[in-house]
Design an enzyme around this catalytic site. Structure first.
Site, PDB file in Angstrom:
ATOM      1  N   ALA A   1       0.852  -1.205   0.000  1.00 45.76           N
ATOM      2  CA  ALA A   1       0.000   0.000   0.000  1.00 45.76           C
ATOM      3  C   ALA A   1       0.882   1.247   0.000  1.00 45.76           C
ATOM      4  O   ALA A   1       0.630   2.202  -0.746  1.00 45.76           O
ATOM      5  CB  ALA A   1      -0.937   0.003   1.207  1.00 45.76           C
ATOM      6  N   ASP A   2       1.921   1.235   0.814  1.00 46.47           N
ATOM      7  CA  ASP A   2       2.875   2.342   0.800  1.00 46.47           C
ATOM      8  C   ASP A   2       3.553   2.456  -0.565  1.00 46.47           C
ATOM      9  O   ASP A   2       3.705   3.549  -1.112  1.00 46.47           O
ATOM     10  CB  ASP A   2       3.980   2.105   1.850  1.00 46.47           C
ATOM     11  N   ILE A   3       3.990   1.323  -1.077  1.00 46.30           N
ATOM     12  CA  ILE A   3       4.805   1.352  -2.297  1.00 46.30           C
ATOM     13  C   ILE A   3       3.983   1.757  -3.514  1.00 46.30           C
ATOM     14  O   ILE A   3       4.432   2.571  -4.327  1.00 46.30           O
ATOM     15  CB  ILE A   3       5.529   0.006  -2.477  1.00 46.30           C
TER      16      ILE A   3
END
Lengths: 393, 393
Positions: free
Chosen positions: B166-168
């Site tokens: 999700a961050d990436i």
């Protein structure tokens, strides 16, 4: 004005990685023309489920694009393609490496026709290296690239991510590569070739697994739904399902203990600060699990949200599409397709203050063939009919 | 020349989503200056494991960047920041929405100082909507956004992807948003604000799950390591582990049956063509599984590769970093860090014909403070010493 409204993309790509890239370019305003085989088109047009004969898969990834049919194996088809290349900024393809060269349409040929051309190739293993010629599938790349080995539960099996994340991240990196080349070309006038591999892309999104391994020599394994160094930070089974709870620091620990009516845990020496909770995980987990099992997903979410503890139901897709934040962000959009009627597809995460992505339906096969041949190559009805009769378009 | 070598990025972001974005920009040649809190710096500088006191996590995601320290809570710090903003093309931050406004440094303020500025904000839920103020963690977003509900085995638990996807993906979409704004600015001179959310990004990478649900009304669930509509296309347990096999069509089926010494299955009516194999999966799986269990990972890979059947070991990270294709593509690079010494980190999947990403070590905290204050703001030693004594830098 959308950011890429001056950019024209000739898109030979099929199924997922390439079309995902050109979907983003088209969402951002680029004029994307999909070049498809006459009669057949993009393979994914045949992927079910269908609405009035139109593939849901195809429609969700090919919005905002145009479609022309063109047989690239026929000499006349190649000639038309080369003439089109002169009018475009970007050529995108996701064939197996060597395919375009065999068609006589490789980068070396096309850059002579259009020296400013940005040529983007997205493949399983890239245009170089010992694996370059191999066929690639998302599942094989997830396995080869190490992502499966760190996904799943320690006592369970290595697990494939449920979305085709190798294709999609390759599509995202291809988009980035094309845009970087566009920025550079604005300064230098020079074109370039972009070479993106699904395997490279998966290696690049492993996060810190590689650096961690290189430094410690310890092979990272799957850790289920836990955080490696924060506790409690994982999913719990509750009476009717499972929820994710993220107690990211000691303040949240106090709030969490109050919320679950276990205030005595807050200052318990074994659990007071995070390093102790991580160390004493095996003692803590059963205590928390037995409390969490007593209420339902909805009950716990209400309680924990009120207490300010980050948490979420593990939403199934039906809950995602009706989620208030997802809806508020226009992440589910309605499109009126001429054949399929009204359909709902995912929106775009690209939000700008001065531009807004609009959504036009995916094209039916060859919908824009006549228009593009007339407008860009000045062909007349007779020429177009002859091409159609000869199965060139 | 690297594609973004004329682009200057002032980077306030911490930990993962924002730094992943600015890593890509820096890899592509942008001059990225990380603005960090004096004494403390990016939180991820404190994430283990460490080499000579340097965080592996931090070093792998902050290569190619510069670091200055600046206390944005102090009036003098704000003033210096605003003066720097005039000299940069992009400001990037991944604070919780509202943080920059509370500091008096929101987009509305900064765009008056630099009307061409591209301001990129990357957050959990985005700058709008009912969830905007909430704290977000990757695990919570993977749960909320539906990805966990389609990852894992049907009989098992919903499963978090082992990398912080999700961050990436939010970092990748932020990169795309910034570059789109750069392309537009080259034409119009106008700046813009880019607003990317982790939740939106996960919804956008669910592939066809949403379109499928909207059309069939059937909620997609986890299907383990299988393909939903192709058989056999999944992982098999073998004598010493598990391998992924992708028999993507009927030609490959014949090759696969020969390779596993079960030629009688090829024309067996229940299994001859893919739709029959999908329908008779429950009969076919045990037959294949019992054959596959008889040899090891390495034995099967040798046999299946020779037969031209797409397959892969489920590589652990130690096998990934030594994989011949990964090495041939320079996806593991050595960096010499002044404190940590020689370390290996993932390379860049962005490959161009006319440019090559180079790798410089991540900065130590405040390594470039003096240099940047002198060069960009014409400060002298005295002024810089006074700032340091007052804990502004």
């Amino acid at each position: 004005m959308l950011p890429l409204s001056e950019v024209k993309v000739l898109d030979l790509s099929r199924v997922l990685a390439g079309p995902y890239c050109s979907m983003i370019l088209a969402d951002l305003g680029a004029d994307v023309v999909k070049v498809e085989m006459p009669k057949k088109g993009d393979d994914s047009r045949a992927f079910g489920p269908f609405v009035n004969g139109e593939s849901a898969y195809f429609m969700s990834i090919n919005r905002n694009k145009k479609s022309i049919t063109l047989n690239l194996k026929a000499p006349k088809g190649k000639e038309i393609f080369k003439n089109l290349v002169k009018k475009f900024d970007v050529v995108l393809e996701n064939f197996r490496p060597g395919t375009m060269e065999r068609l006589g349409l490789g980068y070396d040929v096309l850059k002579k026709i259009n020296p400013g051309l940005i040529y983007a190739a997205c493949s399983g293993y890239g245009q170089t290296g010992p694996y370059t010629d191999r066929p690639a599938y998302d599942a094989v790349i997830q396995a080869m690239g190490g992502l499966m080995s760190i996904t799943g539960f320690p006592e369970g099996r290595p697990t494939r991510v449920g979305a085709s994340i190798a294709d999609i991240t390759a599509g995202l990196f291809t988009t980035i590569g094309i845009m970087a080349a566009l920025v550079k070309r604005k300064s230098t006038g020079e074109g370039d070739m972009v070479d993106i591999a699904m395997l490279d892309s998966i290696v690049a999104v492993l996060e810190n697994a590689i650096a961690r391994y290189e430094i410690t020599g310890k092979v990272p394994g799957p850790i289920g739904n836990r955080h490696p160094s924060i506790t409690p930070f994982e999913s719990f089974r509750v009476s009717d399902g499972e929820i994710m709870v993220a107690v990211g620091n000691d303040d949240l620990w106090a709030k969490f203990c109050q919320a679950i009516d276990k205030p005595e845990l807050i200052d318990e020496p074994k659990f007071k600060i995070n390093p102790q909770r991580v160390e004493n995980y095996d003692a803590l987990k059963p205590i928390l699990q037995s409390v969490m099992a007593q209420k339902s997903v909805d009950e716990w979410i209400l309680i924990l949200e009120k207490a300010g503890v980050p948490c979420s139901p593990i939403n199934t897709i039906d809950r995602v599409v009706n989620h208030p934040q997802v809806m508020a962000r226009d992440m589910i959009v309605k499109i009126h397709h001429p054949t399929a009627g009204e359909i709902k597809i995912p929106g775009s995460p690209l939000k700008f203050n001065n531009a807004k992505v609009i959504f036009n339906p995916a094209p039916i096969l060859g919908q824009h063939t006549d228009e593009i041949l007339k407008e860009l190559l000045n062909m007349n009805e007779n020429e177009i009919n002859m091409l159609r009769n000869n199965e060139i378009i």
